[in-house]
Design an enzyme around this catalytic site. Structure first.
Site, mmCIF file in Angstrom:
data_model
loop_
_atom_site.group_PDB
_atom_site.id
_atom_site.type_symbol
_atom_site.label_atom_id
_atom_site.label_comp_id
_atom_site.label_asym_id
_atom_site.label_seq_id
_atom_site.Cartn_x
_atom_site.Cartn_y
_atom_site.Cartn_z
ATOM 1 N N LYS A 166 -44.252 55.586 -18.755
ATOM 2 C CA LYS A 166 -43.628 54.574 -17.887
ATOM 3 C C LYS A 166 -42.564 53.871 -18.733
ATOM 4 O O LYS A 166 -42.840 52.938 -19.476
ATOM 5 C CB LYS A 166 -44.684 53.580 -17.422
ATOM 6 N N GLU A 239 -48.268 47.459 -29.486
ATOM 7 C CA GLU A 239 -47.183 47.212 -30.444
ATOM 8 C C GLU A 239 -46.315 46.125 -29.824
ATOM 9 O O GLU A 239 -45.564 46.394 -28.880
ATOM 10 C CB GLU A 239 -46.365 48.493 -30.671
ATOM 11 N N CYS A 273 -37.672 44.694 -32.790
ATOM 12 C CA CYS A 273 -38.896 43.889 -32.938
ATOM 13 C C CYS A 273 -39.038 43.370 -34.357
ATOM 14 O O CYS A 273 -39.634 42.330 -34.579
ATOM 15 C CB CYS A 273 -40.111 44.699 -32.523
ATOM 16 N N GLU A 368 -39.840 34.515 -30.325
ATOM 17 C CA GLU A 368 -38.938 35.638 -30.554
ATOM 18 C C GLU A 368 -37.615 35.379 -29.831
ATOM 19 O O GLU A 368 -37.599 35.163 -28.625
ATOM 20 C CB GLU A 368 -39.607 36.909 -30.004
HETATM 21 P P1 NAD Z 1 -41.821 43.904 -21.688
HETATM 22 O O1 NAD Z 1 -43.158 43.490 -22.160
HETATM 23 O O2 NAD Z 1 -41.126 43.019 -20.724
HETATM 24 O O3 NAD Z 1 -41.884 45.353 -20.994
HETATM 25 C C1 NAD Z 1 -42.327 46.487 -21.672
HETATM 26 C C2 NAD Z 1 -42.825 47.515 -20.666
HETATM 27 O O4 NAD Z 1 -43.969 47.013 -19.999
HETATM 28 C C3 NAD Z 1 -41.825 47.862 -19.577
HETATM 29 O O5 NAD Z 1 -41.878 49.235 -19.323
HETATM 30 C C4 NAD Z 1 -42.330 47.071 -18.382
HETATM 31 O O6 NAD Z 1 -41.963 47.616 -17.142
HETATM 32 C C5 NAD Z 1 -43.818 47.162 -18.589
HETATM 33 N N1 NAD Z 1 -44.617 46.103 -17.942
HETATM 34 C C6 NAD Z 1 -44.236 44.855 -17.608
HETATM 35 N N2 NAD Z 1 -45.285 44.189 -17.059
HETATM 36 C C7 NAD Z 1 -46.333 45.033 -17.051
HETATM 37 C C8 NAD Z 1 -47.689 44.925 -16.616
HETATM 38 N N3 NAD Z 1 -48.167 43.801 -16.092
HETATM 39 N N4 NAD Z 1 -48.496 45.986 -16.770
HETATM 40 C C9 NAD Z 1 -48.030 47.132 -17.337
HETATM 41 N N5 NAD Z 1 -46.758 47.300 -17.748
HETATM 42 C C10 NAD Z 1 -45.914 46.255 -17.618
HETATM 43 O O7 NAD Z 1 -40.938 44.120 -22.991
HETATM 44 P P2 NAD Z 1 -39.390 44.455 -23.064
HETATM 45 O O8 NAD Z 1 -38.603 43.250 -22.690
HETATM 46 O O9 NAD Z 1 -39.118 45.724 -22.349
HETATM 47 O O10 NAD Z 1 -39.218 44.763 -24.629
HETATM 48 C C11 NAD Z 1 -38.961 43.796 -25.593
HETATM 49 C C12 NAD Z 1 -40.229 43.406 -26.319
HETATM 50 O O11 NAD Z 1 -40.833 44.556 -26.909
HETATM 51 C C13 NAD Z 1 -39.968 42.459 -27.476
HETATM 52 O O12 NAD Z 1 -40.971 41.477 -27.497
HETATM 53 C C14 NAD Z 1 -40.069 43.346 -28.707
HETATM 54 O O13 NAD Z 1 -40.409 42.664 -29.889
HETATM 55 C C15 NAD Z 1 -41.147 44.283 -28.282
HETATM 56 N N6 NAD Z 1 -41.101 45.517 -29.073
HETATM 57 C C16 NAD Z 1 -42.105 45.746 -29.971
HETATM 58 C C17 NAD Z 1 -42.057 46.880 -30.771
HETATM 59 C C18 NAD Z 1 -43.147 47.193 -31.762
HETATM 60 O O14 NAD Z 1 -43.254 48.347 -32.152
HETATM 61 N N7 NAD Z 1 -43.955 46.234 -32.189
HETATM 62 C C19 NAD Z 1 -40.997 47.779 -30.657
HETATM 63 C C20 NAD Z 1 -40.010 47.502 -29.723
HETATM 64 C C21 NAD Z 1 -40.065 46.364 -28.932
#
Ligand code: NAD
Length: 514
Positions: A166, A239, A273, A368
């Protein structure tokens, strides 16, 4: 009678952040569609897991070669959805290729399993094998849509699983590319299903009966995912977000540290991140560091040209967050030395920003930001820097900058993070043998390295008989609980002194003859 109600499925439109042009229009998949993808993946998984380990490793290698051959095309798609500059988009493909090469090399021997020692059961044989979980639900963010998706999916496949991916609603085309290239190379229908949609589709995936969830995204969503997965006790790898600190010691190479800080704060427009989001600089080198960082940041070219150094933020919500954090900091006394404003025109560009006089009362130092902002805080000494670096709910990466590596290591040892770096930052994600993941609210579980492989392979323990004596020491003996035997065995193995052990051995022998 047929219903008069037109049942229209909700759809999502993905747009190019640089131009606003529509890129894709995809359905928001609901529960039934996602369940169908999981069912198809489950069927394909049986065939995939039936392939030998070397066969699966060869398939991953073909995948690697295919990615390398199509790298420019893939990078174009990434850029169109994220606003990244070319070099950064291409580096996503390079990281994915390196990871596949690692998996080809490391997965077969790891997955073969290992022998386990049998303690006092000398007539038994024990071993551990690693089984696939089945179907893994992989949910990914927009910021590294290709590298993160391909890493998680590739590792899941290496361990013999099928996947339903997804991708983020902002990077649907990149997710589609991941699934379609794998389909082209491996050819098993349904092995990697693509669930299109937003958070609702992600939530449906968790309820669809997958065997494990590998989630990368924000800490807020991670919490929801863990709560939802608890219902069915589905295991999760999380993550999550970061707020990486860098500590600049009095004996650091200040020019170099400032160049490193600017790179690690602005690379990816700060939307990494493990971007440097806080720099703590010891008083004696503070002024020099700030001057060098401002001079270096002035050189950072942000624009919509593919060859610029920094591209656009992904969408308006990111721009709003960066502005809000800066406003909050400035209202509490912080001073912007460079940048601080959005750049007018198409896209979501923001000036590379250096800001000082910051403290931990500000959102900029606690939450963040995920934008091209380098906050620099003056600290009295390294002790204060460690205290402040650890004063965070996050714990992804942190770096220490010093000419004295042994001292830097001692400082890094005290930082509660998933990865510590000395005189560098960010680069750990490009080392596929190195597990990557967080401490605290940055999540748990790992990607990359053997630890990452282990996340996708369920250990199965085996015990079998080597000899089959008529009577077993641990089975029921007539008329008792076996206390005497257990005591004798305990003393034989753990008793103090040779005589205790010899006596215990004698008692054990007697008890066995009875
Ligand atoms: P997000 O949490 O908004 O979304 C991530 C994914 O989760 C998307 O595909 C979204 O559609 C899905 N999602 C949203 N709500 C959900 C739910 N209730 N149930 C299941 N899936 C759901 O994050 P984002 O804005 O896409 O990405 C940025 C964030 O990701 C930042 O906080 C960044 O630090 C983090 N990140 C972490 C790493 C790591 O490896 N630690 C790497 C990259 C990004």
């Amino acid at each position: 009678m047929e219903s008069q109600v037109e049942r229209r499925r909700e759809r999502l439109v993905c747009r190019n952040p640089l131009t606003g042009a529509e890129l894709a229009d995809v359905p928001v998949m609901g529960r039934d569609e996602v369940r169908a993808l999981v069912a198809a993946a489950r069927e394909a998984q049986t065939a995939w897991a039936g392939r030998s380990l070397p066969e699966r490793a060869r398939a991953l290698d073909r995948l690697r070669r295919s990615l390398a051959a199509r790298a420019v095309e893939i990078a174009e798609v990434i850029r169109s959805e994220t606003g990244k500059v070319h070099g950064e988009a291409l580096s996503e493909v390079a990281v994915a290729c390196d990871n596949l090469a690692y998996l080809k090399r490391a997965a077969p021997s790891f997955l073969l399993g290992r022998r386990a020692s049998t303690a006092w059961l000398l007539h038994r044989r024990a071993r551990v094998t690693y089984e696939p979980y089945g179907v893994i639900g992989v949910i990914t963010p927009w910021n590294y849509p290709f590298a993160i998706s391909m890493s998680a999916v590739g590792t899941a496949l290496a361990a013999g699983n099928a996947v339903v991916l997804k991708p983020s609603e902002y990077t649907h085309l990149t997710g589609e590319l991941v699934a379609s290239i794998i389909k082209e190379v491996i050819g098993l229908e349904g092995l990697v299903g693509l669930a299109t949609g937003d958070g609702r589709t992600g939530a449906a995936l968790i309820e669809a009966g997958v065997d494990k969830i590998a989630f990368t995204g924000s800490t807020a969503t991670g919490r929801k995912i863990m709560a939802a997965a608890a219902e069915s006790l589905t295991p999760v790898v999380l993550e999550l977000g970061g707020k990486d600190a860098m500590i600049v010691c009095a004996d650091a190479d200040v020019e170099r540290a400032a160049r490193g800080a600017v790179w690690a704060a602005f690379y990816g427009c700060g939307q990494v991140c493990m971007s440097v989001e806080r720099a703590y600089v010891v008083e004696s080198v503070y002024d020099d560091f700030v001057a060098a960082a401002v001079a270096e940041a002035r050189r950072v070219r942000t624009s919509d040209e593919p060859e610029a150094m920094v591209g656009s933020l992904v969408a308006a919500f990111q721009l709003d967050k960066v502005k809000a954090h800066l406003q909050d900091a400035q209202s509490k006394g912080a001073r912007v030395l460079l940048g601080g404003r959005g750049i007018a025109g198409a896209g979501y560009f923001f000036e590379p920003t250096v800001i000082v006089d910051v403290d931990h009362s500000m959102d900029l130092m606690r939450e963040e930001t995920f934008g091209p902002v380098l906050p620099i805080m003056r600290v009295a000494d390294e002790e204060e820097a460690v205290r402040l670096a650890n004063d965070s709910t996050f714990g992804l990466d942190a770096s220490v900058w010093s000419r004295d590596r042994a001292k830097a290591r001692r400082i890094a040892d005290r930082l509660e993070v998933g990865t510590a770096l000395i005189n560098d930052h960010l680069i750990n994600y490009a080392i596929p043998d190195l597990p990557f993941g967080g401490a605290r609210c940055s999540g748990f579980g790992r990607v990359h390295g053997l630890e990452g492989l282990r996340e996708f392979a369920r250990p199965k323990s085996w015990v079998e008989d080597r000899l089959a004596p008529r009577r077993e020491m641990h089975w029921f003996e007539e008329g008792g609980s076996g206390e005497e035997r257990v005591r004798a065995l305990l003393n034989l193995r753990h008793g103090d002194g040779l005589s205790t052990r010899v006596r215990a051995a004698w008692r054990l022998l007697l008890s066995l003859r009875r």
